[in-house]
Design an enzyme around this catalytic site. Structure first.
Site, PDB file in Angstrom:
ATOM      1  N   LYS A 120      50.888  37.593  55.251  1.00  0.00           N
ATOM      2  CA  LYS A 120      51.302  36.769  54.187  1.00  0.00           C
ATOM      3  C   LYS A 120      51.412  37.977  53.105  1.00  0.00           C
ATOM      4  CE  LYS A 120      50.575  35.262  50.319  1.00  0.00           C
ATOM      5  NZ  LYS A 120      51.281  35.691  49.177  1.00  0.00           N
ATOM      6  N   GLU A 176      39.094  44.026  49.463  1.00  0.00           N
ATOM      7  CA  GLU A 176      39.509  45.186  48.687  1.00  0.00           C
ATOM      8  C   GLU A 176      39.970  44.608  47.432  1.00  0.00           C
ATOM      9  OE1 GLU A 176      42.005  48.463  47.615  1.00  0.00           O
ATOM     10  OE2 GLU A 176      41.334  49.299  49.699  1.00  0.00           O
ATOM     11  N   CYS A 181      44.364  50.607  43.396  1.00  0.00           N
ATOM     12  CA  CYS A 181      43.271  50.291  43.259  1.00  0.00           C
ATOM     13  C   CYS A 181      42.220  51.382  42.869  1.00  0.00           C
ATOM     14  CB  CYS A 181      42.647  49.620  44.561  1.00  0.00           C
ATOM     15  SG  CYS A 181      43.588  48.073  44.738  1.00  0.00           S
ATOM     16  N   GLU A 225      39.955  46.202  34.374  1.00  0.00           N
ATOM     17  CA  GLU A 225      41.083  46.911  35.242  1.00  0.00           C
ATOM     18  C   GLU A 225      42.448  46.857  34.812  1.00  0.00           C
ATOM     19  OE1 GLU A 225      42.144  47.394  39.906  1.00  0.00           O
ATOM     20  OE2 GLU A 225      42.185  45.307  39.050  1.00  0.00           O
TER      21      GLU A 225
END
Length: 512
Positions: free
Chosen positions: A176, A248, A282, A380
């Site tokens: 997906k 992750e 990331c 983040e």
């Protein structure tokens, strides 16, 4: 030029409003219109994958390796098309798409070559007196159907890249892709179709959150890359069904520049680590701690190099260093973090505000006079910002680096690599690079995964493929006695013998 991808042949509702318009973030122009897989149809897709998986497993490692070799050739023959598709739907610099392409070609070779060794049957030995004379071993079986839910920032590496080891282990895969960047996944589906894979062994289901949730409710293993908040929900859904997952998630990766650091290297590590893929990685460096003696010169050099970077619509190689912001809401997050820092006393040395359209662009932004009260140092950002903080010494830096909910990766620059190893052992992160940044992700034999709120499980290395398998342990008694000494009905003489044997063995008795 990005060639529009045909609509998915997997079951869909067929209604126009159930489609995904795919836009080029650098121009705002529509590239394609992709049909969404109805969440109710995901069960049928996974069922088809489950039916296809035994034939793929039966090929064995050698057979799958041959198919992977054909896939590598397809990738090389279609190199420009793959790179163009990535650039078109992400808006990233062409050089960054090249890295995704090179990773993919390398990964096809690596997993095909190493899967047999990583997943081989392993002999087990024991000194327990109760199992003497037995042969014991472990073997691995594919889990079945792996559901990969991919992110928008790296639609090849972190979507189809996760499918490769799963396929190498003998699983079927349902991908997906992100609703922002489905075209790359659909192109990989075309590759699978052209390269002799059993029909149904790899399928792509474009869609939004509901489609991803449906996949998490059906797959035998869920591999997710994305935000920590969504990762928690994915893990909870998998846990309800008692199926494994690997996540992750977010990061707030730190760079520590020690006073003895080679300045040129430190500056290049900081700038590349922060601004590669417009900070939408990331493992981007999102905060820098510099020991006081080197701070002023480091900041000056970082500013000078950052101001040399070009921002804009990517074309051929060398046309842009910083591409577009792929995900529309991310532009607001980046700008909010910068505004919050400035409101609390930070200074912007370069950049600091979104560029006017067309397209979504945020220039590389260097911030100083920052501290841990600011969002740019704790949350983040996932954008091209580089907050730099002066520290007295490495001790203060280690404390600040560990003052985070995240624990994905950190970097250290110094001439004293022995000292760097000692500091690395004190950092609460899953990966550390010394005098480097992000290159560890290209080392497929080196595990990569986060601690704390940055995820569960790893990519790459032996663990990166073994997670897609189930372990079966086997014990074989080739020469069974009529009755073992420990069997019922219990006989004192048998157990006295066992105790004497343990006494004789003494300290040498151990089980392994």
């Amino acid at each position: 030029m990005v060639v529009p991808i045909e609509e998915s042949p997997t079951p869909t509702t067929g209604r126009k409003e159930e489609s995904l318009p795919v836009l080029d973030p650098a121009t705002g122009k529509q590239l394609a219109d992709v049909a969404v897989t109805d969440p109710a149809a995901v069960h049928t897709v996974v069922k088809a994958a489950r039916a296809a998986q035994p034939a793929w497993r039966a090929l064995g490692f050698r057979g799958r390796r041959a198919v992977f070799a054909t896939s590598r050739r397809w990738l090389l023959d279609n190199r420009d098309r793959v790179i163009d598709t990535i650039v078109g739907e992400t808006g990233k610099a062409r050089e960054e798409a090249v890295i995704e392409f090179v990773y993919m070609v390398t990964a096809m070779s690596y997993w095909a070559r190493t899967a047999p060794a990583h997943l081989r049957t392993r002999r087990v030995r024991s000194l327990s007196p109760f199992v003497l004379g037995r042969t014991m071993y472990t073997r691995r079986e594919p889990v079945g159907v792996v559901g990969v839910i991919g992110p928008w920032n790296q639609p090849l590496i972190n979507s189809f890249g996760d499918a490769i080891p799963a396929l190498a282990a003998g699983n079927a895969v349902v991908l997906k892709p992100s609703e922002e960047t489905p075209l790359t996944g659909l192109l990989m589906r075309e590759m699978i179709r052209d390269c002799g894979y059993p029909p149904g062994v790899f399928q792509v289901i474009p869609g939004a959150g509901a489609t991803g949730r449906a996949l998490a409710d059906e797959a035998d293993f869920v591999m997710f890359t994305g935000s920590t908040a969504t990762g928690r929900k994915v893990a909870a859904r998998a846990a309800e069904r008692l199926v494994p997952s690997s996540l992750e998630l977010g990061g707030k990766d730190a760079l520590l520049v020690l006073a003895d650091a080679p300045l040129d290297r430190a500056v290049n590590v900081a700038v590349h680590g922060a601004f590669f893929n417009a900070g939408q990685t990331c493992t981007s460096i999102e905060r820098v701690y510099v020991e006081e003696p080197l701070y002023e010169e480091f900041v000056t050099r970082v500013r000078e190099l950052t101001e040399r970077l070009t921002v804009g619509r990517p074309g051929g190689l060398g046309t842009a260093d910083i591409g577009a912001i792929t995900h529309p809401p991310q532009l607001d997050v980046i700008d909010d973090h910068v505004k919050d820092a400035v409101a609390q006393g930070a200074r912007v040395l370069t950049g600091g505000r979104p560029l006017e359209g067309p397209g979504r662009f945020y220039p590389p932004t260097v911030l100083v006079d920052v501290d841990h009260t600011m969002r740019c140092m704790r949350e983040e950002t996932f954008g091209p910002t580089l907050p730099i903080m002066k520290v007295r010494d490495a001790e203060e830096a280690v404390r600040l680096i560990n003052d985070s909910d995240y624990g994905l990766q950190a970097s250290i620059v110094t001439r004293d690599t022995r000292r760097a190893r000692a500091i690395a052992a004190r950092l609460k992160v899953g990966a550390v690079t010394v005098n480097d940044t992000q290159s560890n992700y290209l080392a497929l034999g080196l595990p990569m995964g986060g601690w704390r709120q940055s995820g569960l499980g790893v990519r790459h290395g032996a663990e990166g493929i073994r997670k897609y398998t189930k372990t079966q342990s086997v014990m074989v008694n080739k020469h069974p006695l009529r009755r073992d000494v420990h069997m019922m009905p219990f006989r004192p003489s048998g157990y006295r013998f066992v105790l004497r044997l343990v006494d004789v063995l003494g300290g040498r008795f151990r089980t392994r």
